[in-house]
Design a protein around this motif. Sequence first.
Motif, PDB file in Angstrom:
ATOM      1  N   ILE A  11       1.263 -10.347  -5.972  1.00  0.00           N
ATOM      2  CA  ILE A  11       0.153  -9.394  -5.863  1.00  0.00           C
ATOM      3  C   ILE A  11       0.419  -8.399  -4.736  1.00  0.00           C
ATOM      4  CG2 ILE A  11      -2.296  -9.177  -5.249  1.00  0.00           C
ATOM      5  CD1 ILE A  11      -2.683 -11.921  -6.705  1.00  0.00           C
ATOM      6  N   LEU A  12       0.863  -8.902  -3.583  1.00  0.00           N
ATOM      7  CA  LEU A  12       1.154  -8.004  -2.462  1.00  0.00           C
ATOM      8  C   LEU A  12       2.264  -7.025  -2.813  1.00  0.00           C
ATOM      9  CD1 LEU A  12       0.869 -10.521   0.499  1.00  0.00           C
ATOM     10  CD2 LEU A  12      -0.489  -8.438   0.224  1.00  0.00           C
ATOM     11  N   LYS A  13       3.315  -7.504  -3.464  1.00  0.00           N
ATOM     12  CA  LYS A  13       4.423  -6.612  -3.840  1.00  0.00           C
ATOM     13  C   LYS A  13       3.948  -5.525  -4.794  1.00  0.00           C
ATOM     14  CE  LYS A  13       8.096  -9.996  -3.186  1.00  0.00           C
ATOM     15  NZ  LYS A  13       9.059 -10.889  -3.854  1.00  0.00           N
ATOM     16  N   ARG A  14       3.104  -5.897  -5.749  1.00  0.00           N
ATOM     17  CA  ARG A  14       2.576  -4.912  -6.699  1.00  0.00           C
ATOM     18  C   ARG A  14       1.728  -3.867  -5.970  1.00  0.00           C
ATOM     19  NH1 ARG A  14       0.290  -8.191 -10.365  1.00  0.00           N
ATOM     20  NH2 ARG A  14      -1.717  -8.142  -9.346  1.00  0.00           N
ATOM     21  N   ASN A  15       0.851  -4.315  -5.076  1.00  0.00           N
ATOM     22  CA  ASN A  15       0.000  -3.383  -4.340  1.00  0.00           C
ATOM     23  C   ASN A  15       0.804  -2.510  -3.387  1.00  0.00           C
ATOM     24  OD1 ASN A  15      -2.312  -4.260  -5.614  1.00  0.00           O
ATOM     25  ND2 ASN A  15      -2.807  -5.768  -4.050  1.00  0.00           N
ATOM     26  N   ILE A  16       1.806  -3.075  -2.742  1.00  0.00           N
ATOM     27  CA  ILE A  16       2.667  -2.295  -1.851  1.00  0.00           C
ATOM     28  C   ILE A  16       3.425  -1.246  -2.660  1.00  0.00           C
ATOM     29  CG2 ILE A  16       4.759  -2.440  -0.429  1.00  0.00           C
ATOM     30  CD1 ILE A  16       3.606  -5.161   0.622  1.00  0.00           C
ATOM     31  N   GLY A  17       3.901  -1.633  -3.830  1.00  0.00           N
ATOM     32  CA  GLY A  17       4.586  -0.674  -4.707  1.00  0.00           C
ATOM     33  C   GLY A  17       3.698   0.500  -5.074  1.00  0.00           C
ATOM     34  N   ARG A  18       2.447   0.215  -5.373  1.00  0.00           N
ATOM     35  CA  ARG A  18       1.489   1.291  -5.692  1.00  0.00           C
ATOM     36  C   ARG A  18       1.273   2.211  -4.496  1.00  0.00           C
ATOM     37  NH1 ARG A  18      -2.824  -2.585  -8.710  1.00  0.00           N
ATOM     38  NH2 ARG A  18      -1.694  -2.792 -10.664  1.00  0.00           N
ATOM     39  N   MET A  19       1.186   1.616  -3.313  1.00  0.00           N
ATOM     40  CA  MET A  19       0.992   2.421  -2.100  1.00  0.00           C
ATOM     41  C   MET A  19       2.211   3.310  -1.843  1.00  0.00           C
ATOM     42  SD  MET A  19      -2.030   1.686  -0.728  1.00  0.00           S
ATOM     43  CE  MET A  19      -2.054   1.850   1.032  1.00  0.00           C
ATOM     44  N   ILE A  20       3.405   2.788  -2.076  1.00  0.00           N
ATOM     45  CA  ILE A  20       4.622   3.583  -1.883  1.00  0.00           C
ATOM     46  C   ILE A  20       4.634   4.765  -2.847  1.00  0.00           C
ATOM     47  CG2 ILE A  20       7.138   3.555  -2.177  1.00  0.00           C
ATOM     48  CD1 ILE A  20       7.044   0.651  -1.054  1.00  0.00           C
ATOM     49  N   LEU A  21       4.279   4.510  -4.105  1.00  0.00           N
ATOM     50  CA  LEU A  21       4.221   5.602  -5.081  1.00  0.00           C
ATOM     51  C   LEU A  21       3.210   6.672  -4.662  1.00  0.00           C
ATOM     52  CD1 LEU A  21       4.403   3.644  -8.461  1.00  0.00           C
ATOM     53  CD2 LEU A  21       6.198   5.017  -7.394  1.00  0.00           C
ATOM     54  N   LYS A  22       2.054   6.229  -4.211  1.00  0.00           N
ATOM     55  CA  LYS A  22       1.023   7.182  -3.769  1.00  0.00           C
ATOM     56  C   LYS A  22       1.508   7.970  -2.566  1.00  0.00           C
ATOM     57  CE  LYS A  22      -3.841   7.714  -2.833  1.00  0.00           C
ATOM     58  NZ  LYS A  22      -4.179   8.175  -1.524  1.00  0.00           N
ATOM     59  N   ASP A  23       2.160   7.285  -1.632  1.00  0.00           N
ATOM     60  CA  ASP A  23       2.688   7.956  -0.441  1.00  0.00           C
ATOM     61  C   ASP A  23       3.718   9.005  -0.840  1.00  0.00           C
ATOM     62  OD1 ASP A  23       3.081   8.520   2.263  1.00  0.00           O
ATOM     63  OD2 ASP A  23       4.543   6.923   2.524  1.00  0.00           O
ATOM     64  N   ASN A  24       4.572   8.687  -1.795  1.00  0.00           N
ATOM     65  CA  ASN A  24       5.584   9.642  -2.246  1.00  0.00           C
ATOM     66  C   ASN A  24       4.968  10.835  -2.957  1.00  0.00           C
ATOM     67  OD1 ASN A  24       7.666   8.100  -1.227  1.00  0.00           O
ATOM     68  ND2 ASN A  24       8.072   7.067  -3.160  1.00  0.00           N
ATOM     69  N   ARG A  25       3.866  10.622  -3.689  1.00  0.00           N
ATOM     70  CA  ARG A  25       3.223  11.702  -4.438  1.00  0.00           C
ATOM     71  C   ARG A  25       2.387  12.606  -3.544  1.00  0.00           C
ATOM     72  NH1 ARG A  25       1.756   7.660  -8.035  1.00  0.00           N
ATOM     73  NH2 ARG A  25      -0.359   7.836  -7.251  1.00  0.00           N
ATOM     74  N   GLN A  26       1.512  11.997  -2.746  1.00  0.00           N
ATOM     75  CA  GLN A  26       0.519  12.811  -2.041  1.00  0.00           C
ATOM     76  C   GLN A  26       0.299  12.408  -0.593  1.00  0.00           C
ATOM     77  OE1 GLN A  26      -2.410  11.602  -4.973  1.00  0.00           O
ATOM     78  NE2 GLN A  26      -3.735  10.848  -3.339  1.00  0.00           N
ATOM     79  N   GLY A  27       0.991  11.387  -0.149  1.00  0.00           N
ATOM     80  CA  GLY A  27       0.785  10.925   1.225  1.00  0.00           C
ATOM     81  C   GLY A  27      -0.381   9.964   1.305  1.00  0.00           C
ATOM     82  N   LEU A  28      -0.445   9.254   2.407  1.00  0.00           N
ATOM     83  CA  LEU A  28      -1.515   8.281   2.630  1.00  0.00           C
ATOM     84  C   LEU A  28      -2.413   8.759   3.756  1.00  0.00           C
ATOM     85  CD1 LEU A  28       0.565   4.956   2.572  1.00  0.00           C
ATOM     86  CD2 LEU A  28      -0.773   5.932   0.705  1.00  0.00           C
ATOM     87  N   SER A  29      -3.685   8.451   3.638  1.00  0.00           N
ATOM     88  CA  SER A  29      -4.607   8.726   4.734  1.00  0.00           C
ATOM     89  C   SER A  29      -4.314   7.730   5.860  1.00  0.00           C
ATOM     90  CB  SER A  29      -6.054   8.570   4.267  1.00  0.00           C
ATOM     91  OG  SER A  29      -6.331   7.203   3.991  1.00  0.00           O
ATOM     92  N   VAL A  30      -4.909   7.952   7.011  1.00  0.00           N
ATOM     93  CA  VAL A  30      -4.711   7.036   8.132  1.00  0.00           C
ATOM     94  C   VAL A  30      -5.181   5.633   7.747  1.00  0.00           C
ATOM     95  CG1 VAL A  30      -5.416   6.513  10.505  1.00  0.00           C
ATOM     96  CG2 VAL A  30      -4.896   8.860   9.854  1.00  0.00           C
TER      97      VAL A  30
END
Length: 65
Positions: free
Chosen positions: A16-35
């Motif tokens: 579950i953590l790996k899947r969620n981390i993967g999603r966060m990485i994709l989001k970061d690559n697309r549009q960046g992450l908020s603080v």
Amino acid sequence: MSYMTYKDVLGRRSAILKRNIGRMILKDNRQGLSVYESNVYQSMLKKLHHNENALQEARKQDDES
């Protein structure tokens, strides 16, 4: 009724953590992450490392038994 062993729980948590981390990485690559998202991402990484270490220890104990 089937019960999960401690190793099963750790394995499931890692997946579950790996899947969620993967999603966060994709989001970061697309549009960046908020603080906030960046803090959540860092927290998930720490949890994954702790979980993986606990899983390795559990496997090692089973091998010794």
